[in-house]
Structure formats: structure tokens, C-alpha cells
Design a protein around this motif. Structure first.
Motif, PDB file in Angstrom:
ATOM      1  N   ARG A   1      -5.240   1.318  -5.710  1.00 32.67           N
ATOM      2  CA  ARG A   1      -5.280   1.223  -4.251  1.00 32.67           C
ATOM      3  C   ARG A   1      -6.626   0.653  -3.780  1.00 32.67           C
ATOM      4  O   ARG A   1      -6.672  -0.206  -2.900  1.00 32.67           O
TER       5      ARG A   1
ATOM      6  N   LEU B   1       0.828  -1.206   0.000  1.00 30.87           N
ATOM      7  CA  LEU B   1       0.000   0.000   0.000  1.00 30.87           C
ATOM      8  C   LEU B   1       0.863   1.256   0.000  1.00 30.87           C
ATOM      9  O   LEU B   1       0.495   2.264  -0.618  1.00 30.87           O
TER      10      LEU B   1
ATOM     11  N   VAL C   1      -6.800  -2.714  -1.613  1.00 27.76           N
ATOM     12  CA  VAL C   1      -7.324  -2.706  -0.248  1.00 27.76           C
ATOM     13  C   VAL C   1      -8.486  -3.690  -0.118  1.00 27.76           C
ATOM     14  O   VAL C   1      -8.578  -4.455   0.853  1.00 27.76           O
TER      15      VAL C   1
ATOM     16  N   ASP D   1      -2.375   3.760   6.564  1.00 31.24           N
ATOM     17  CA  ASP D   1      -2.702   2.596   5.744  1.00 31.24           C
ATOM     18  C   ASP D   1      -3.236   1.454   6.599  1.00 31.24           C
ATOM     19  O   ASP D   1      -4.123   0.707   6.174  1.00 31.24           O
TER      20      ASP D   1
ATOM     21  N   LEU E   1      -6.987  -0.137   5.935  1.00 33.80           N
ATOM     22  CA  LEU E   1      -7.224  -1.558   5.689  1.00 33.80           C
ATOM     23  C   LEU E   1      -8.063  -2.166   6.806  1.00 33.80           C
ATOM     24  O   LEU E   1      -8.937  -3.002   6.544  1.00 33.80           O
TER      25      LEU E   1
END
Length: 317
Positions: free
Chosen positions: A52, A42, A56, A81, A85
Motif C-alpha cells: 500500500r 487501494l 500510494v 483512501d 492519497l
């Protein structure tokens, strides 16, 4: 002889990463209980919001049955990040509970509100990132009647990534009869989007997603013998929509290759096959090769068998 060999060799490849090798490795790390691989992935993805978002979501699917996101967040509490997530993983867990219970009513409202809170914290931690707003638009479907702030979340998403593919797909499903709307509302949304996008945008395929959603709904509620279902893909409006997507997206292709092109091309290919548009279908088979998705082919039986039969019929090999 060459044709027979080619027919035997053709086999659809249901790779959920759509050929993203780095994502596949990171998902394997998740399976082994390691968060460092996803963290590196990421970070390296940067502000490519399209890729992205795809990464994710696929990482969250893999992480939902593990404690990887919690361990990452504990190890690096200031890493946005990790929180992004974790938010999407919480949403995935809510959907897994809903599937296990046979519907959204099987998910406790407190659990849903907790997921919303995690998404909002992720949005605050990474203000430019559209992904937390995609997560919010996704979990909104699980609230009875939809979430009261869904319109505001859609506005926030558009401020960050106006053409976000996944967000549009989530909103269309939210508006479908299967969730909180109607066939008419869903088609109106798809056609409004198609009327406002530039040439080459894969968002044109929302027209085929809407038709697949209606088909699934009618199968579930009326069965395979539903009146007129056999002409669902061959009616005048259905064919006009398929040709419109072809013209907007394929003819006007802008040269970009997006993270979920495989999924979107399969929706258009499916519509072209069932609509009898063999020339367009043959070209689309050339574009996707063996890359395949289970949906919407699975609405007609085993997806591998169904797509292989169409490949043989359309390409003659």
C-alpha cells in the motif's frame, strides 16, 4: 556467439512500479483524469501496508500535476483512501515546488503546514494506516531544521508498521548531512536498525543507502576529485557494511517478496559492484534480472550505460 547475443540483449528496465501491473494501470487512469482505478486498487490492496505504501507514493507522483485526488475526495468525501492519497499528493507537490525553487526554502511555510494538516486528517480518517505518518515524516524534511513533531510522528508510525521500509528511508535522509543531520547521525541510525532487525529484512540495506547519501553529498560539495572518494565503496568499513547487509538480508532471506525489493537490491548490487565483491554482485544480478533503478547508478553517469557496463564486467556477458 551465445555470450555476444546475451550481452546485446541485456538492457536495464527502469520500471518505477517494479513490475506491479495493477499499479501501472491505475497510474495510467490518473494520467487520463480518472480516479476510479486508483480507488479500486487501494481498496483491493487492503492492509498489505508494504504494498500500500509503495502504491500510494507512486499514485501520488502521478497525481501531483492533476486534480484527480480533489475530484475523488469531492465525489467520496467519506472514503479514507481518497484522503490518504490526497495527503501524499500534497506532500509530493511540496517537494516538486522545492525542486523547482532549488531548495526547501522555496516552499512557503503556509503550504507546508497545509500539507501537514491534510496528513493529520488522513490519519484520523484511517487510524490503522501507517501511510499518513510516512507522508508526515517525508514532509518534515522540508521544514527549516525539521518539524518539531517529527519524533512523535515516528513513534506513531512504529505503532502501526514497525518495519515500514519507506518510513525508515525517509528518516535516514532526514538525519543526513544533506538535510538536517550529519553523516555520523545517519550512519548511527542505519547501524542501529541493522542491529535490531530479524534475518531476511531488507532494512539492512539502509547501510548502503547511507553510503550513497554521503557519496552524493560529497560529490555536490567537493566534486569528483574529493580526497578519498575513489575508495568510498572499497574501504574496510564500507566492505564490512556491504557484507553485513548480504548476510542479514540475502543469506537470511525469509522468502517474502516486498514491493520495493527492486530498489533495495539495486542499492546492494551497486555497493557490491563498486566494492569489488564480484561473486555477490553476480548473484544479485541473477536476482534482479533487468529490473533497475536510476539511483544510485546515476551518481556515476548515465544509469543505463553504467549498470550495463557493470553487468558485462561482473557476469562476463
Amino acid at each position: 556467439m551465445a555470450r555476444a547475443r546475451k550481452a546485446r540483449d541485456y538492457a536495464p528496465d527502469f520500471d518505477g512500479t517494479f513490475g506491479d501491473g495493477a499499479l501501472a494501470v491505475a497510474r495510467q487512469d490518473v494520467a487520463f483524469g480518472r480516479w476510479q482505478g486508483p480507488a479500486d486498487l487501494l481498496r483491493d490492496t487492503g492492509t498489505d501496508w508494504d504494498r500500500r505504501t509503495h502504491r500510494v507514493r507512486l499514485l501520488a507522483q502521478a497525481a501531483a500535476g492533476t486534480s484527480v485526488v480533489e475530484e475523488w475526495h469531492t465525489a467520496r468525501p467519506r472514503d479514507p483512501d481518497a484522503l490518504v492519497l490526497r495527503a501524499e499528493t500534497e506532500v509530493m507537490r511540496c517537494f516538486n515546488l522545492a525542486m523547482a525553487a532549488g531548495g526547501a526554502a522555496g516552499v512557503d511555510t503556509t503550504r507546508l503546514e497545509s500539507a501537514v494538516g491534510t496528513c493529520l486528517r488522513a490519519a484520523e480518517a484511517h487510524p490503522a494506516d501507517p501511510m499518513p505518518w510516512v507522508s508526515l515524516l517525508t514532509v518534515a524534511r522540508l521544514f527549516e531544521g525539521g518539524h518539531r513533531h517529527a519524533d512523535r510522528w515516528w513513534h506513531e508510525l512504529q505503532l502501526r508498521d514497525r518495519d515500514n521500509r519507506e518510513a525508515h528511508h525517509q528518516v535516514l535522509r532526514h538525519m543526513s548531512a544533506r538535510w538536517h543531520g550529519s553523516h555520523g547521525a545517519m550512519y548511527n541510525f542505519a547501524r542501529d536498525v541493522a542491529g535490531s532487525i530479524p534475518a531476511g529484512s531488507p532494512l539492512a540495506v539502509l547501510l548502503q543507502l547511507a553510503r550513497a547519501e554521503e557519496y552524493r553529498y560529497r560529490l555536490d560539495h567537493e566534486g569528483e576529485q574529493a580526497l578519498g572518494l575513489g575508495q568510498h565503496w572499497r574501504g574496510e568499513l564500507a566492505l564490512a557494511d556491504t557484507r553485513r547487509t548480504w548476510d542479514l538480508w540475502i543469506v537470511g532471506w525469509d522468502g517474502r517478496h516486498r514491493a520495493q525489493d527492486t530498489a533495495d537490491l539495486n542499492y546492494l548490487l551497486h555497493a557490491a559492484c563498486h566494492g569489488g565483491l564480484d561473486d555477490e554482485a553476480a548473484h544479485l544480478f541473477d536476482l534482479v534480472g533487468t529490473a533497475a533503478t536510476r539511483v544510485p547508478w546515476s551518481y556515476h553517469g548515465d544509469p543505463a550505460a553504467v549498470i550495463t557496463q557493470w553487468h558485462t564486467r561482473v557476469t562476463g556477458s
